[in-house]
Write a protein that holds these residues in place. Structure first.
Motif, PDB file in Angstrom:
ATOM      1  N   PHE A   1       0.842  -1.199   0.000  1.00 27.18           N
ATOM      2  CA  PHE A   1       0.000   0.000   0.000  1.00 27.18           C
ATOM      3  C   PHE A   1       0.877   1.248   0.000  1.00 27.18           C
ATOM      4  O   PHE A   1       1.804   1.361   0.807  1.00 27.18           O
ATOM      5  CB  PHE A   1      -0.909   0.025   1.228  1.00 27.18           C
ATOM      6  N   LEU A   2       0.575   2.177  -0.903  1.00 23.73           N
ATOM      7  CA  LEU A   2       1.201   3.492  -0.926  1.00 23.73           C
ATOM      8  C   LEU A   2       0.253   4.454  -0.224  1.00 23.73           C
ATOM      9  O   LEU A   2      -0.905   4.592  -0.619  1.00 23.73           O
ATOM     10  CB  LEU A   2       1.434   3.956  -2.360  1.00 23.73           C
ATOM     11  N   VAL A   3       0.739   5.136   0.827  1.00 19.19           N
ATOM     12  CA  VAL A   3      -0.130   5.942   1.683  1.00 19.19           C
ATOM     13  C   VAL A   3       0.466   7.330   1.856  1.00 19.19           C
ATOM     14  O   VAL A   3       1.682   7.478   2.024  1.00 19.19           O
ATOM     15  CB  VAL A   3      -0.295   5.275   3.066  1.00 19.19           C
ATOM     16  N   GLY A   4      -0.398   8.344   1.825  1.00 20.23           N
ATOM     17  CA  GLY A   4       0.069   9.707   2.064  1.00 20.23           C
ATOM     18  C   GLY A   4      -0.996  10.719   1.717  1.00 20.23           C
ATOM     19  O   GLY A   4      -2.065  10.394   1.199  1.00 20.23           O
ATOM     20  N   GLU A   5      -0.705  11.983   1.990  1.00 18.81           N
ATOM     21  CA  GLU A   5      -1.645  13.073   1.744  1.00 18.81           C
ATOM     22  C   GLU A   5      -1.823  13.318   0.254  1.00 18.81           C
ATOM     23  O   GLU A   5      -1.024  12.870  -0.573  1.00 18.81           O
ATOM     24  CB  GLU A   5      -1.143  14.357   2.415  1.00 18.81           C
TER      25      GLU A   5
ATOM     26  N   GLN B   1       1.372 -10.056  -7.173  1.00 18.99           N
ATOM     27  CA  GLN B   1       1.990  -8.846  -6.647  1.00 18.99           C
ATOM     28  C   GLN B   1       1.037  -7.692  -6.933  1.00 18.99           C
ATOM     29  O   GLN B   1       0.679  -7.440  -8.081  1.00 18.99           O
ATOM     30  CB  GLN B   1       3.343  -8.587  -7.319  1.00 18.99           C
ATOM     31  N   VAL B   2       0.596  -7.011  -5.874  1.00 18.17           N
ATOM     32  CA  VAL B   2      -0.404  -5.957  -6.011  1.00 18.17           C
ATOM     33  C   VAL B   2       0.112  -4.691  -5.334  1.00 18.17           C
ATOM     34  O   VAL B   2       0.590  -4.733  -4.197  1.00 18.17           O
ATOM     35  CB  VAL B   2      -1.749  -6.360  -5.364  1.00 18.17           C
ATOM     36  N   ILE B   3       0.005  -3.556  -6.038  1.00 16.30           N
ATOM     37  CA  ILE B   3       0.404  -2.266  -5.472  1.00 16.30           C
ATOM     38  C   ILE B   3      -0.811  -1.350  -5.507  1.00 16.30           C
ATOM     39  O   ILE B   3      -1.434  -1.175  -6.554  1.00 16.30           O
ATOM     40  CB  ILE B   3       1.579  -1.657  -6.246  1.00 16.30           C
ATOM     41  N   VAL B   4      -1.154  -0.795  -4.345  1.00 13.91           N
ATOM     42  CA  VAL B   4      -2.390  -0.027  -4.193  1.00 13.91           C
ATOM     43  C   VAL B   4      -2.087   1.333  -3.583  1.00 13.91           C
ATOM     44  O   VAL B   4      -1.489   1.421  -2.514  1.00 13.91           O
ATOM     45  CB  VAL B   4      -3.391  -0.769  -3.275  1.00 13.91           C
TER      46      VAL B   4
END
Length: 246
Positions: free
Chosen positions: A48-52, A185-188
């Motif tokens: 998971f890519l997380v941020g504002e 492989q999953v990128i969200v």
């Protein structure tokens, strides 16, 4: 995991060495600058890519999709649909380090262009996806996920929670967990404090310092902010809302 033992489709994203305008808006985003300067190792399973807003989540995931050969507005390698080109050229600046012998099935879903993707799929001769516009946004998203994300492939999603209720987001957690179990492989890219609680997921926080791996979902800002807000909404709202007596 060493390069010799890696079996997931994409091990790393890094600059391909092509020149680019370092003053362009996308190149000035700290997280994107970090990827182009230092590269980014991508683990197996779900990340998971997380941020504002504005931290580069969507720019990065869009760039990874294009670098892999996927349509920038969603779909597979063979998808040919476009509304208005707004994506950065990051995908043309990246080199993906792939596991030897792996040419995995791949698909990209992004919330803001789902209507265009549905229409494109509907227009294809013999398409099994003619029903997507007849479903609710969330139902269509989950149906497409079930149909297109299958087996040990390489999959990307940009803010999938925007289409989903609480219950449907839980269903997505289960689906992602099953995909990882099957070797996908999953990128969200996400703003959801619910999605990031998925057991075994990898977490990357994007911020003004660049990007960094985070050990636990409990350490993410989105989790602490939502927890604090739901515990006492008035603490936030009194600074935003003006009463009639003011």
């Amino acid at each position: 995991m060493s390069a010799a033992l890696a079996t997931h489709p994409v091990r790393r994203a890094e600059s391909n060495g092509e020149p680019f305008d370092r003053n362009a808006w996308w190149a000035r985003i700290p997280a994107i600058r970090t990827v182009l300067t230092d590269g980014l190792d991508l683990p197996a399973g779900v990340t998971f890519l997380v941020g504002e807003n504005g931290c580069g989540k969507s720019t990065l995931i869009e760039g990874l999709a294009v670098a892999y050969g996927l349509n920038a507005e969603g779909g597979s390698r063979s998808a040919r649909h476009s509304t208005r080109v707004t994506e950065s050229p990051l995908g043309d600046m990246l080199r993906l380090v792939r596991s030897p012998g792996r040419r995995a099935h791949a698909y990209f879903l992004r919330a803001e262009t789902m209507h265009g993707l549905y229409s494109y799929l509907e227009s294809l001769s013999g398409s099994p996806d003619h029903d997507l516009h007849e479903r609710s946004h969330g139902e269509g998203f989950l149906a497409l996920l079930e149909r297109k994300f299958a087996g040990a492939g390489f999959y990307l999603m940009d803010e999938p929670e925007s289409a989903l209720s609480f219950t449907s987001t839980l269903s997505l957690v289960g689906r992602l967990h099953e995909l990882a179990r099957r070797g996908a492989q999953v990128i969200v890219a996400t703003h959801s404090p619910l999605l990031v609680t998925m057991p075994g997921a990898h977490l990357i926080a994007l911020d003004q310092q660049g990007l960094r791996y985070v050990d636990s979902w409990r350490d993410l800002d989105i989790v602490s902010h939502w927890r604090a807000y739901l515990d006492d909404p008035d603490r936030y709202l009194r600074h935003l809302l003006t009463s009639d007596s003011d």
